[in-house]
Motif scaffolding. Structure first.
Motif, PDB file in Angstrom:
ATOM      1  N   ASP A  73       1.048  -1.266  -0.126  1.00  0.00           N
ATOM      2  CA  ASP A  73      -0.004  -0.020  -0.161  1.00  0.00           C
ATOM      3  C   ASP A  73       0.974   1.323   0.025  1.00  0.00           C
ATOM      4  O   ASP A  73       1.829   1.367   0.869  1.00  0.00           O
ATOM      5  N   PRO A  74       0.611   2.261  -0.837  1.00  0.00           N
ATOM      6  CA  PRO A  74       1.362   3.514  -0.688  1.00  0.00           C
ATOM      7  C   PRO A  74       1.727   4.278   0.408  1.00  0.00           C
ATOM      8  O   PRO A  74       2.442   4.652   0.900  1.00  0.00           O
ATOM      9  N   MET A  75       0.401   4.016   1.242  1.00  0.00           N
ATOM     10  CA  MET A  75       0.324   4.796   2.440  1.00  0.00           C
ATOM     11  C   MET A  75       1.405   3.926   3.607  1.00  0.00           C
ATOM     12  O   MET A  75       2.320   4.612   4.404  1.00  0.00           O
ATOM     13  N   VAL A  76       1.490   2.658   3.332  1.00  0.00           N
ATOM     14  CA  VAL A  76       2.403   1.805   4.182  1.00  0.00           C
ATOM     15  C   VAL A  76       3.867   1.998   3.856  1.00  0.00           C
ATOM     16  O   VAL A  76       4.800   2.077   4.576  1.00  0.00           O
ATOM     17  N   GLN A  77       4.083   2.153   2.464  1.00  0.00           N
ATOM     18  CA  GLN A  77       5.355   2.379   2.103  1.00  0.00           C
ATOM     19  C   GLN A  77       5.848   3.861   2.436  1.00  0.00           C
ATOM     20  O   GLN A  77       7.245   3.996   2.770  1.00  0.00           O
ATOM     21  N   ASP A  78       5.119   4.813   2.405  1.00  0.00           N
ATOM     22  CA  ASP A  78       5.547   6.182   2.983  1.00  0.00           C
ATOM     23  C   ASP A  78       5.917   6.203   4.570  1.00  0.00           C
ATOM     24  O   ASP A  78       6.802   6.698   4.873  1.00  0.00           O
ATOM     25  N   ARG A  79       5.087   5.034   5.198  1.00  0.00           N
ATOM     26  CA  ARG A  79       5.406   5.287   6.388  1.00  0.00           C
ATOM     27  C   ARG A  79       6.723   4.388   6.746  1.00  0.00           C
ATOM     28  O   ARG A  79       7.541   4.728   7.661  1.00  0.00           O
TER      29      ARG A  79
END
Length: 308
Positions: A62-68
């Motif tokens: 998930d893009p949000m997971v990768q940003d985190r």
């Protein structure tokens, strides 16, 4: 039946009716409480089930997971580099520029590729993921760190990467088995790095070594400038000595041989007046007789016009 008995009988009837109504009300209240408790338990179970469902719904890529994950990597890397750089500086008894490590770590390019589920969600709704994480470092930092490692007889960067199964491509370091955990807590997506990845340790050491090398170079340059300034001050304060002018010494000329005496020629008086203007060439006197004895080294001849 007397009047008193009738009153008692009526009181019993009233009391009985009151007790019945009280028991009925108590039963109703108990029923309502039981219904409320069962409803609350069902609500909590449904909420937990909904939370677990939401947790398992978080995808590893998930893009949000990768940003985190990138943020977590940046923070962890900065903390470890700060600690290592402080150790280097304390050993060398030098100070580091404020914010030097942060500026270095912020310049690292972090990328996450090929994320996949390594272990399904547990009871807490946390999923273990694995991905290929790369960190691209400036070439200058890699070069300076290698100089520090060589000066301190430490293992080279290539050997350390090989031991930890980390690939290097130019100035990009890649860990193909990087592990992290994702899930939701309080409705927020959480990402946590699993364990102590070797990639972060190696890159943090490179950043710390580069900052330390830059600080050492700056200190040497500053000391050299101070020494030159002190030498210039000493030369300006010292009296200026004029160089002594040494006159050239004329070489001693060799002694000229004595001019042999001339003998007056009696016939010169009969010459023309124009001939007297020319210098007279005098021929040396010829001895009247020279002894034949070879043992005689010098012959003295008497002559009225010359002295030997």
């Amino acid at each position: 039946m007397s009047v008193a008995n009738k009153n008692v009988s009526k009181w019993y009837k009233v009391a009985g009716i009151g007790m019945v109504c009280g028991l009925a009300l108590a039963g109703c209240d108990r029923s309502e409480k039981e219904d409320t408790t069962e409803t609350a338990e069902l609500t909590e179970q449904e909420s937990a089930s909904t939370e677990n469902t939401a947790a398992t719904a978080v995808s590893c890529d998930d893009p949000m997971v990768q940003d985190r994950l990138k943020t977590a990597l940046q923070n962890t890397l900065n903390q470890q580099a700060q600690t290592l750089a402080a150790n280097y500086a304390n050993d060398a008894e030098i100070s580091l520029a404020s914010g030097a490590i942060t500026n270095k770590t912020n310049g690292i390019v972090i990328d996450v590729q090929n994320a996949a589920v390594l272990q399904a969600a547990n009871d807490n709704g946390m999923t273990t993921c694995q991905a290929s994480v790369s960190m691209t470092l400036p070439s200058e930092d890699l070069y300076q760190a290698s100089q520090v490692q060589a000066a301190n007889n430490l293992p080279s960067l290539q050997s350390r990467l090989a031991q930890n199964n980390i690939r290097i491509n130019n100035n990009m370091l890649v860990d193909d088995a990087f592990t992290y955990v994702v899930g939701t807590q309080g409705g927020q997506v959480r990402t946590r790095i699993a364990g102590q990845p070797a990639l972060i340790t190696v890159v943090a050491d490179v950043m710390a070594g580069s900052v330390f090398k830059s600080a050492m170079d700056e200190q040497r340059a500053q000391r050299s400038t101070e020494r030159r300034a002190a030498q210039n001050d000493d030369s300006q304060s010292a009296p200026v000595r004029q160089p002594q002018v040494v006159k050239p010494v004329e070489p001693i000329r060799p002694t000229q041989p004595a001019t042999p005496p001339t003998i007056n020629n009696p016939s010169s008086s009969n010459t023309d007046s124009s001939a007297s203007a020319t210098p007279e060439v005098k021929t040396p006197a010829v001895p009247k007789s020279v002894p034949k004895d070879e043992s005689i080294d010098m012959v003295i001849i008497e002559d009225d016009s010359a002295t030997y």
